[in-house]
Every structure is written in structure tokens, then in C-alpha cells.
Enzyme design. Structure first.
Site, short mmCIF file in Angstrom:
data_model
loop_
_atom_site.label_atom_id
_atom_site.label_comp_id
_atom_site.label_asym_id
_atom_site.label_seq_id
_atom_site.Cartn_x
_atom_site.Cartn_y
_atom_site.Cartn_z
N SER A 115 0.83 -1.20 0.00
CA SER A 115 0.00 0.00 0.00
C SER A 115 0.88 1.26 0.00
CB SER A 115 -0.95 -0.03 1.20
OG SER A 115 -1.95 0.95 1.09
N GLU A 211 -1.63 -2.05 -8.35
CA GLU A 211 -2.89 -2.27 -7.63
C GLU A 211 -3.29 -0.97 -6.96
OE1 GLU A 211 -3.52 -2.47 -3.97
OE2 GLU A 211 -1.56 -1.52 -3.70
N HIS A 276 -4.79 -5.01 -1.92
CA HIS A 276 -5.81 -4.91 -0.89
C HIS A 276 -6.91 -5.95 -1.14
CE1 HIS A 276 -3.76 -1.01 -0.82
NE2 HIS A 276 -4.20 -0.87 0.41
#
Length: 306
Positions: A115, A211, A276
């Protein structure tokens, strides 16, 4: 081009948890520590992991303290791995506070997170030339589930057992085969880094893994377009798209990715099961791999860890 591979972990390996980004929940931290200890690891928690910034509630303490925790962990010869507790936002704020020369002198070290931690993966790769792991965050309930833990543990302890990766729902968008270094991470962090001092573009022949979370399809479009216009994709030979949780209807995001990237004439694989999502795959960055766009497989040339 190859990067230094950190050593794999073993029972008794000492790891230190740091919080470079958002505030950490004490209960989730304790859960994550317990899991790592059950694997035989000796777990230390950095001094400021449970801090809160005095005026900015989205940060885990002051920038200088978060940076100091990370640098101290990296430069401690007794610590074999620096493990990020959670993402959120904040890693980018501390990049210029790190003493990269001192960290380079300390030698290669295992670094894990995902992330927002993409900002650190990028910097560590560029500054220290070390393989890192885009991996579950140990103080995140969504990220550190049973499936994510299993693949993470295999990568840490038995990296030769996870040389070929594929997602359970992967589909090809652009066919073909490409080989090169794995680069990338979270799309919003990659696009935010464009133009920053020290920012780099992927080397020729790279395979980009991408992502994101909680970004609308038009925002995914904007970020990919920014990377395209900046020349970030110039040397990219293949793309692996991970999860897009909270990014609207999956078919709409898929349409954006296909519209912007398939025209590059490179293999593109959709929904590879990292980022995620449940049962998150651990993806090594900085290693060479082969992407088969027809079979939807990513095969590492060698284990991520030595």
C-alpha cells in the site's frame, strides 16, 4: 540488471516492526506480533510504532520519529528484517529524512510492506539496490488474513517454494511473454512520485505490478494516464494488475486498464490476487521474472531471498 537479495529468515531471526505511515491499532499490532512469534521469529517493536501525530490524526507520530525508527532498524546489525505494521499515508513525507548513505553502509536487509509503503519500496530499490517484498501489513486485519500469512511465510522461510505465482481469478488482457525486473506497487503512490527529486522510471524490459484501493475508475484512468504521459511505461514490457478493492465495478476498472495499456502491445494480466484483497500474494520487487500473458503466470528467475 539484478539487485542484492536479502537473506531468508529462519527460526530465531530477529525482525523489527516499524510504522512509516498511518496510526497503528494496538490490538491488531499484538495479533500480528503473536503470529510472527508463532513462526519462531524474535519480534521487536520500534519505539514510535504506537505514536500519534499531535495535530495530524492520519499519521503514526512525527515524521522525524517514523524515519528514525526505520533507519535505526535498518542500521542495526542484529535486525534481519524491517517489517511495516500498516499503510495508510505518510511514508512519502519521511523519504528525505533518511540517511541513505548510512543505510547503504549497513548492507542489504529484508524489507516488507504494501500500500503506502510503495514509496519506500521505490526509494529503497533506487537508493540501496535491494530486493524488497510487497507483502501483507502485519497490523492490518484485512491484509494479514490466513491466506496472506501463508504465502508471506513461505516467501520469508522457503522462497524457492513460491517461484511461480498466479492469481485465482486471473485473466489475460494482452497476450505474449515478457521477461524483466518486477517493479511497481500501489498506483496512486507511483503516480504521486512522478517528478519528485530522485524519482526513477522502470528500466527497459521491466514488468510492472499495479494495484490500488478506494479509487474511482476515472481516478485510475487519470493516474495511469499520468504515468503514460510522464514516460513511466516507456521501458515496461509487461503489466500485472492486482486487486482494485473499492474502486467501483471491477468490469469498469478492467475496461480502463485494457483501454490504456493493452494498446502498448505487451502482455497484461488482470486480477492477480495481490494488494488490498483476501489471501494477498507476496510479490518480490527488484527480482527478474517471466510473465506469460496467456497462462497468467509470473515465474521468478530465482528465489526472492538468498
Amino acid at each position: 540488471m539484478t539487485r542484492a537479495r536479502p537473506s531468508r529468515l529462519r527460526a530465531g531471526s530477529r525482525v523489527r516492526l516499524v510504522a512509516p505511515s498511518g496510526p497503528v491499532d494496538a490490538a491488531l499490532l499484538a495479533r500480528g506480533v503473536s503470529v510472527l512469534e508463532s513462526w519462531g521469529l524474535v519480534v521487536e517493536v520500534a519505539d514510535h510504532v504506537l505514536d500519534r501525530h499531535p495535530s495530524l490524526p492520519y499519521l503514526a507520530g512525527l515524521d522525524v520519529h517514523r524515519a528514525a525508527d526505520l533507519q535505526a532498524a535498518w542500521c542495526d546489525p542484529a535486525v534481519e528484517a524491517v517489517v511495516c505494521a500498516r499503510g495508510g499515508y505518510g511514508a512519502m513525507r519521511m523519504l528525505d529524512l533518511l540517511d541513505w548513505d548510512a543505510m547503504a553502509q549497513a548492507g542489504p536487509k529484508l524489507f516488507t510492506g504494501s500500500s503506502d509503503i510503495t514509496a519506500l519500496h521505490q526509494a529503497i530499490g533506487a537508493q540501496l539496490d535491494v530486493v524488497t517484498l510487497f507483502a501483507p501489513l502485519v497490523a492490518s486485519a484485512a491484509s494479514f488474513d490466513v491466506g496472506g500469512q501463508k504465502h508471506f511465510r513461505q516467501t520469508l522461510f522457503e522462497p524457492e517454494s513460491v517461484l511461480t505465482l498466479t492469481g485465482p481469478c486471473s485473466v489475460p488482457l494482452g497476450d505474449g511473454v515478457a521477461s524483466g525486473m518486477l517493479v511497481g506497487g500501489n498506483l496512486s503512490l507511483l503516480s504521486s512520485g512522478v517528478g519528485a527529486e530522485g524519482a526513477t522510471v522502470p528500466p527497459d524490459g521491466s514488468i510492472a505490478v499495479l494495484e490500488d484501493v478506494n479509487e474511482e475508475p476515472y481516478q485510475v484512468d487519470r493516474m495511469l494516464t499520468q504515468l503514460l504521459r510522464s514516460g513511466w511505461f516507456t521501458g515496461v514490457a509487461g503489466v500485472v494488475a492486482g486487486s482494485w478493492t473499492g474502486c467501483g465495478a471491477p468490469q469498469e476498472v478492467q475496461a480502463v486498464v485494457a483501454d490504456l495499456l493493452v494498446g502498448l502491445g505487451i502482455p497484461v494480466v488482470w486480477e492477480f490476487g495481490f494488494g488490498h484483497c483476501a489471501d494477498q500474494l507476496t510479490i518480490p520487487l527488484g527480482v527478474r521474472a517471466t510473465l506469460d500473458g496467456d497462462l497468467c503466470t509470473l515465474t521468478l528467475d530465482e528465489p526472492a531471498l538468498s
